[in-house]
Design a protein around this motif. Structure first.
Motif, PDB file in Angstrom:
ATOM      1  N   ASN A 123       0.838  -1.206   0.000  1.00  0.00           N
ATOM      2  CA  ASN A 123       0.000   0.000   0.000  1.00  0.00           C
ATOM      3  C   ASN A 123       0.873   1.257   0.000  1.00  0.00           C
ATOM      4  O   ASN A 123       0.584   2.225  -0.705  1.00  0.00           O
ATOM      5  CB  ASN A 123      -0.913   0.030   1.220  1.00  0.00           C
ATOM      6  CG  ASN A 123      -2.195  -0.753   0.985  1.00  0.00           C
ATOM      7  OD1 ASN A 123      -2.487  -1.133  -0.154  1.00  0.00           O
ATOM      8  ND2 ASN A 123      -2.951  -1.007   2.040  1.00  0.00           N
TER       9      ASN A 123
ATOM     10  N   ALA B  88       1.111   4.096  -2.841  1.00  0.00           N
ATOM     11  CA  ALA B  88       0.874   5.510  -2.535  1.00  0.00           C
ATOM     12  C   ALA B  88       2.050   6.359  -3.010  1.00  0.00           C
ATOM     13  O   ALA B  88       1.866   7.405  -3.640  1.00  0.00           O
ATOM     14  CB  ALA B  88       0.645   5.690  -1.033  1.00  0.00           C
TER      15      ALA B  88
ATOM     16  N   ASP C 235       5.354   5.896   5.472  1.00  0.00           N
ATOM     17  CA  ASP C 235       5.759   6.347   4.135  1.00  0.00           C
ATOM     18  C   ASP C 235       5.614   7.858   4.082  1.00  0.00           C
ATOM     19  O   ASP C 235       4.911   8.455   4.906  1.00  0.00           O
ATOM     20  CB  ASP C 235       4.915   5.672   3.047  1.00  0.00           C
ATOM     21  CG  ASP C 235       3.461   6.073   3.090  1.00  0.00           C
ATOM     22  OD1 ASP C 235       3.156   7.244   2.808  1.00  0.00           O
ATOM     23  OD2 ASP C 235       2.603   5.209   3.431  1.00  0.00           O
TER      24      ASP C 235
ATOM     25  N   ILE D 143      -3.552  10.312   3.494  1.00  0.00           N
ATOM     26  CA  ILE D 143      -4.942   9.893   3.269  1.00  0.00           C
ATOM     27  C   ILE D 143      -5.873  11.028   3.693  1.00  0.00           C
ATOM     28  O   ILE D 143      -5.799  11.497   4.833  1.00  0.00           O
ATOM     29  CB  ILE D 143      -5.282   8.615   4.080  1.00  0.00           C
ATOM     30  CG1 ILE D 143      -4.253   7.517   3.769  1.00  0.00           C
ATOM     31  CG2 ILE D 143      -6.692   8.125   3.778  1.00  0.00           C
ATOM     32  CD1 ILE D 143      -4.351   6.283   4.639  1.00  0.00           C
TER      33      ILE D 143
ATOM     34  N   ILE E 124     -10.972   3.268   5.547  1.00  0.00           N
ATOM     35  CA  ILE E 124      -9.980   2.408   4.861  1.00  0.00           C
ATOM     36  C   ILE E 124      -9.984   0.963   5.368  1.00  0.00           C
ATOM     37  O   ILE E 124      -9.577   0.072   4.648  1.00  0.00           O
ATOM     38  CB  ILE E 124      -8.545   2.996   4.936  1.00  0.00           C
ATOM     39  CG1 ILE E 124      -8.130   3.209   6.391  1.00  0.00           C
ATOM     40  CG2 ILE E 124      -8.427   4.267   4.130  1.00  0.00           C
ATOM     41  CD1 ILE E 124      -6.645   3.529   6.529  1.00  0.00           C
TER      42      ILE E 124
ATOM     43  N   PHE F 215     -13.480  -1.431   0.532  1.00  0.00           N
ATOM     44  CA  PHE F 215     -13.271   0.003   0.290  1.00  0.00           C
ATOM     45  C   PHE F 215     -11.916   0.201  -0.390  1.00  0.00           C
ATOM     46  O   PHE F 215     -10.880  -0.227   0.118  1.00  0.00           O
ATOM     47  CB  PHE F 215     -13.315   0.810   1.596  1.00  0.00           C
ATOM     48  CG  PHE F 215     -12.975   2.257   1.358  1.00  0.00           C
ATOM     49  CD1 PHE F 215     -13.931   3.134   0.855  1.00  0.00           C
ATOM     50  CD2 PHE F 215     -11.671   2.739   1.544  1.00  0.00           C
ATOM     51  CE1 PHE F 215     -13.604   4.456   0.583  1.00  0.00           C
ATOM     52  CE2 PHE F 215     -11.347   4.063   1.274  1.00  0.00           C
ATOM     53  CZ  PHE F 215     -12.329   4.916   0.794  1.00  0.00           C
ATOM     54  N   THR F 216     -11.942   0.831  -1.535  1.00  0.00           N
ATOM     55  CA  THR F 216     -10.686   1.103  -2.251  1.00  0.00           C
ATOM     56  C   THR F 216     -10.791   2.425  -3.007  1.00  0.00           C
ATOM     57  O   THR F 216     -11.882   2.813  -3.425  1.00  0.00           O
ATOM     58  CB  THR F 216     -10.336  -0.047  -3.228  1.00  0.00           C
ATOM     59  OG1 THR F 216      -9.117   0.274  -3.886  1.00  0.00           O
ATOM     60  CG2 THR F 216     -11.411  -0.284  -4.270  1.00  0.00           C
ATOM     61  N   THR F 217      -9.645   3.084  -3.155  1.00  0.00           N
ATOM     62  CA  THR F 217      -9.646   4.297  -3.981  1.00  0.00           C
ATOM     63  C   THR F 217      -8.884   4.011  -5.276  1.00  0.00           C
ATOM     64  O   THR F 217      -8.678   4.905  -6.086  1.00  0.00           O
ATOM     65  CB  THR F 217      -8.959   5.462  -3.238  1.00  0.00           C
ATOM     66  OG1 THR F 217      -7.648   5.048  -2.877  1.00  0.00           O
ATOM     67  CG2 THR F 217      -9.727   5.901  -2.022  1.00  0.00           C
ATOM     68  N   LYS F 218      -8.472   2.741  -5.406  1.00  0.00           N
ATOM     69  CA  LYS F 218      -7.669   2.392  -6.585  1.00  0.00           C
ATOM     70  C   LYS F 218      -8.589   2.061  -7.754  1.00  0.00           C
ATOM     71  O   LYS F 218      -9.747   1.668  -7.538  1.00  0.00           O
ATOM     72  CB  LYS F 218      -6.770   1.197  -6.254  1.00  0.00           C
ATOM     73  CG  LYS F 218      -5.733   1.575  -5.208  1.00  0.00           C
ATOM     74  CD  LYS F 218      -4.923   0.406  -4.744  1.00  0.00           C
ATOM     75  CE  LYS F 218      -4.061   0.838  -3.554  1.00  0.00           C
ATOM     76  NZ  LYS F 218      -3.438  -0.284  -2.879  1.00  0.00           N
TER      77      LYS F 218
ATOM     78  N   GLY G  56      -7.282  -2.512  -7.243  1.00  0.00           N
ATOM     79  CA  GLY G  56      -7.483  -2.688  -5.794  1.00  0.00           C
ATOM     80  C   GLY G  56      -8.718  -3.524  -5.519  1.00  0.00           C
ATOM     81  O   GLY G  56      -9.719  -3.410  -6.226  1.00  0.00           O
ATOM     82  N   THR G  57      -8.619  -4.372  -4.489  1.00  0.00           N
ATOM     83  CA  THR G  57      -9.786  -5.184  -4.106  1.00  0.00           C
ATOM     84  C   THR G  57     -10.503  -4.536  -2.925  1.00  0.00           C
ATOM     85  O   THR G  57     -11.648  -4.838  -2.633  1.00  0.00           O
ATOM     86  CB  THR G  57      -9.349  -6.602  -3.672  1.00  0.00           C
ATOM     87  OG1 THR G  57      -8.473  -6.453  -2.552  1.00  0.00           O
ATOM     88  CG2 THR G  57      -8.684  -7.349  -4.788  1.00  0.00           C
ATOM     89  N   GLY G  58      -9.811  -3.692  -2.184  1.00  0.00           N
ATOM     90  CA  GLY G  58     -10.401  -3.075  -0.988  1.00  0.00           C
ATOM     91  C   GLY G  58     -10.461  -4.042   0.182  1.00  0.00           C
ATOM     92  O   GLY G  58     -11.060  -3.744   1.209  1.00  0.00           O
TER      93      GLY G  58
ATOM     94  N   GLY H  82      -7.545  -5.650   1.460  1.00  0.00           N
ATOM     95  CA  GLY H  82      -6.247  -5.756   2.127  1.00  0.00           C
ATOM     96  C   GLY H  82      -6.274  -5.311   3.576  1.00  0.00           C
ATOM     97  O   GLY H  82      -5.969  -6.089   4.484  1.00  0.00           O
ATOM     98  N   LEU H  83      -6.680  -4.061   3.827  1.00  0.00           N
ATOM     99  CA  LEU H  83      -6.622  -3.536   5.203  1.00  0.00           C
ATOM    100  C   LEU H  83      -7.661  -4.197   6.100  1.00  0.00           C
ATOM    101  O   LEU H  83      -7.423  -4.372   7.294  1.00  0.00           O
ATOM    102  CB  LEU H  83      -6.813  -2.016   5.193  1.00  0.00           C
ATOM    103  CG  LEU H  83      -5.600  -1.224   4.716  1.00  0.00           C
ATOM    104  CD1 LEU H  83      -5.877   0.263   4.730  1.00  0.00           C
ATOM    105  CD2 LEU H  83      -4.373  -1.528   5.572  1.00  0.00           C
TER     106      LEU H  83
HETATM  107  P1  ADP Z   1      -6.662  -1.762  -1.786  1.00  0.00           P
HETATM  108  O1  ADP Z   1      -5.176  -1.608  -1.546  1.00  0.00           O
HETATM  109  O2  ADP Z   1      -7.008  -2.951  -2.579  1.00  0.00           O
HETATM  110  O3  ADP Z   1      -7.331  -0.505  -2.245  1.00  0.00           O
HETATM  111  P2  ADP Z   1      -6.733  -1.755   1.076  1.00  0.00           P
HETATM  112  O4  ADP Z   1      -7.777  -2.200   2.019  1.00  0.00           O
HETATM  113  O5  ADP Z   1      -5.374  -2.327   1.248  1.00  0.00           O
HETATM  114  O6  ADP Z   1      -7.313  -2.047  -0.366  1.00  0.00           O
HETATM  115  O7  ADP Z   1      -6.601  -0.173   1.137  1.00  0.00           O
HETATM  116  C1  ADP Z   1      -7.769   0.608   1.142  1.00  0.00           C
HETATM  117  C2  ADP Z   1      -7.439   2.036   0.759  1.00  0.00           C
HETATM  118  O8  ADP Z   1      -6.665   2.669   1.772  1.00  0.00           O
HETATM  119  C3  ADP Z   1      -6.619   2.178  -0.462  1.00  0.00           C
HETATM  120  O9  ADP Z   1      -7.411   2.118  -1.647  1.00  0.00           O
HETATM  121  C4  ADP Z   1      -5.993   3.564  -0.280  1.00  0.00           C
HETATM  122  O10 ADP Z   1      -6.896   4.567  -0.680  1.00  0.00           O
HETATM  123  C5  ADP Z   1      -5.862   3.666   1.214  1.00  0.00           C
HETATM  124  N1  ADP Z   1      -4.476   3.453   1.679  1.00  0.00           N
HETATM  125  C6  ADP Z   1      -3.988   2.354   2.273  1.00  0.00           C
HETATM  126  N2  ADP Z   1      -2.675   2.527   2.610  1.00  0.00           N
HETATM  127  C7  ADP Z   1      -2.334   3.774   2.196  1.00  0.00           C
HETATM  128  C8  ADP Z   1      -1.132   4.557   2.266  1.00  0.00           C
HETATM  129  N3  ADP Z   1       0.013   4.076   2.816  1.00  0.00           N
HETATM  130  N4  ADP Z   1      -1.163   5.809   1.770  1.00  0.00           N
HETATM  131  C9  ADP Z   1      -2.301   6.313   1.213  1.00  0.00           C
HETATM  132  N5  ADP Z   1      -3.468   5.624   1.134  1.00  0.00           N
HETATM  133  C10 ADP Z   1      -3.485   4.378   1.605  1.00  0.00           C
END
Ligand code: ADP
Length: 578
Positions: free
Chosen positions: A465, A469, A497, A502, A510, A515-518, A523-525, A527-528
């Motif tokens: 992630n 970013a 980083d 964010i 997040i 939830f994803t902004t990718k 992005g699958t949303g 991961g976190l």
């Molecule tokens: P994905 O990576 O598939 O989008 P995640 O659950 O890993 O799903 O992350 C969700 C969202 O959190 C990301 O789409 C991004 O917008 C935000 N995000 C996560 N880590 C960071 C980071 N280090 N810097 C900026 N945004 C981040």
């Protein structure tokens, strides 16, 4: 919804509603019956009590009347009192009969009884008036007698009867007293005679005495008349038909009691039947509920299991997809040592197996001097060491990848956080090296207990992630990974980083699944949200702080447990709360 599913749905809803409805209806009927039983129970015995008390009051009243009649009552007040009591009782009785539906049939008889009692009371009042007049006349008599004795002629012998006026007065008084005690016709005649004799004698008396005697005779006649009237009233009182009316009430009451008894018995029978029905319905309802509950429980267990399986697959999928993204980079990573090892082997081959044209000059080894042979051996050793190093690098990469893709189902064992970070950096290196430099600030933290594959996945996810970013920057980024042992005896890992950060409105979401902004496909949303659950299942926490334009810090804290004191289960299921 298929047809059987619809039928099953409505079937279960209907039977549920029907069961509840039946229980409510049965309970309501039972309550109504019990209320009826109680109402019937109370009204008739209450009426009987009142009726009997009225009869007792009436009997007392009759006694008082009898005492007056016999002349043994000191005055007439007790009769009036008894009449008043009786009126109160009968009014209560009438009220009771009107108030209760079960007693309405008694109302006509009660009214008849009341009318009779009221008539009897009226007669009692008449008796009282007559008694008062009688007493008044009696009280005047002594004066009349003493007045007549003031005249000396009262002691003179009368020529026509050979008696004195005083004797005639005495005889009249005696007859009056006898009549008062027993008002018979015979005594009435006797008193009339005595009065007539006195009246006859009055003609020869001086006017003063004759007026006095006249006053005396008038009082005697009042006494006689009131005594007679009183007697007649008494007879009328005793002939008032209260007994007949009371008798009718009594008969009707007995019949009512019998009917009510039968009704009560019927009501009790129905109530018992309803109660039994209610109990049976309730028990079968409870059983059906229990069956339903067990089925639900079973379905629930199956769903939880299915959910666990899906979640396990999800975690594995997320892991493999993260790995998939790196395969290209990893292939490149392996390519470098591979080319190197290949070059080394070619050189070794060249050294050990010379070209055929060289062979013409004879055996190389034989031609080489001792020193040249030593040089060659040293060179071969260096080449072999380099080759081994290249192979070692490839082996490390393969091992790390194997660790990452392991389907170990969250087995718990000792885990070195810093080694885990290193292997995650190694896996991420193909992307990382083009985007950012890595700074390690390791505190040499002790091993913790947990699922190595899951914890490695969390760290890799945070690194990926951060790389994603920082890739958006137009400068080279810096990834800083810190470890430290906190004062609370937890191991803390910071993944920092200096990417774009964010925004406030995104920060709160997040960790939400999906939830994803990718962009779509990148992005699958998940991961976190998976990271969050994994850390939670390890008894730890994961938090984030971020400043737009400055960067983001993810902080993980994990309890430091050695295997002996570990409270974690032997296996941690991904995404399932511990
Ligand atoms: P994905 O990576 O598939 O989008 P995640 O659950 O890993 O799903 O992350 C969700 C969202 O959190 C990301 O789409 C991004 O917008 C935000 N995000 C996560 N880590 C960071 C980071 N280090 N810097 C900026 N945004 C981040």
């Amino acid at each position: 919804m298929t047809y059987p599913a619809i039928r099953e749905f409505f079937g279960s809803k209907l039977s549920w509603a029907a069961g509840t409805g039946l229980i409510v209806v049965l309970a309501a009927c039972l309550a109504w019956l019990i209320w009826q039983i109680q109402a019937t129970d109370a009204s008739i015995p209450n009426f009987r009590d009142r009726f009997e008390s009225a009869r007792v009051t009436e009997a007392r009243w009759d006694n008082e009347v009898l005492s007056i009649q016999l002349g043994i009552a000191p005055n007439y007040d007790s009769v009036t009192e008894a009449a008043r009591n009786m009126k109160v009782r009968i009014a209560e009785l009438a009220q009771e009969a009107q108030r209760h539906a079960s007693l309405v049939s008694l109302s006509p008889s009660v009214d008849e009884y009341r009318r009779a009692i009221e008539h009897k009371a009226w007669l009692s009042e008449q008796v009282k008036a007559s008694y008062a007049m009688l007493r008044n006349a009696v009280s005047v008599l002594p004066n009349a007698i003493s007045d007549s004795y003031e005249a000396p002629e009262v002691l003179r012998v009368l020529s026509n009867s050979n008696k004195r006026t005083a004797d005639l007065i005495t005889e009249a008084i005696t007859s009056m007293v006898s009549f008062t005690i027993s008002p018979t016709p015979l005594l009435h005649n006797a008193i009339q005679e005595k009065n007539a004799a006195l009246r006859a004698a009055m003609k020869t008396m001086p006017p003063v005495l004759s007026r006095t005697i006249e006053r005396f005779l008038v009082q005697i006649e009042v006494v006689i008349a009131e005594r007679q009237r009183g007697n007649e009233l008494m007879l009328q009182i005793t002939s008032v038909p209260t007994d007949a009316a009371a008798e009718r009430i009594q008969t009707e009451l007995i019949s009512l009691e019998r009917t009510s008894g039968d009704r009560l018995q019927r009501l009790w029978g129905i109530s018992l039947f309803l109660a039994a029905l209610l109990v049976i319905t309730f028990i079968s309802f409870v059983f059906s509920l229990r069956r339903r509950f067990m089925k639900l429980n079973n379905d629930n267990r199956m769903l939880v299991q299915a959910n666990q399986d899906v979640e396990e697959q999800l975690v594995q999928h997320a892991k493999l997809s993260a790995l998939g993204q790196m395969v290209a980079g990893i292939t490149h990573e392996i390519n470098t040592p591979l080319a190197y090892v290949k070059a080394v082997f070619e050189l070794i081959k060249e050294r050990l197996l010379p070209e055929p044209e060289n062979e013409m000059h004879g055996d190389v080894e034989e031609d080489l001097s001792e020193e040249a042979r030593r040089e060659m051996r040293d060179e071969l050793e260096t080449l072999l060491n380099d080759g081994l190093h290249g192979l070692e690098e490839m082996a490390t990469l393969v091992r790390t990848m194997k660790n990452f893709s392991r389907l170990d189902k969250g087995h718990i064992e000792d885990f070195s956080v810093e080694e885990g970070i290193e292997s995650a950096i190694l896996i991420a290196r193909p992307q990382l090296k083009y985007v950012a430099d890595v700074t390690r600030e390791f505190d040499g933290v002790p091993k913790i207990v947990g699922s190595p594959s899951q914890l490695r996945q969390v760290i890799l996810n945070l690194i990926v992630n951060a790389v994603d970013a920082m890739a958006a920057l137009d400068r080279r980024g810096m990834l800083t990974i810190r470890t430290r042992l906190t004062s609370l005896d937890t191991v803390q890992i910071d993944v920092c980083d200096n990417g774009p950060g964010i925004p406030e409105d995104v920060l709160g979401r997040i960790f939400d699944p999906f939830f994803t902004t990718k962009p779509v496909g990148e992005g699958t949303g998940m991961g976190l949200s998976i990271c969050y659950r994994i850390i939670e299942n390890h008894g730890g926490t994961i938090t984030v702080t971020s400043k737009v334009g400055r960067g983001t810090v993810f902080t993980i804290t994990l309890p430091r447990q050695d295997e002996k004191t570990s409270v974690l289960p032997q296996r941690i299921d991904p995404l399932v709360a511990a």
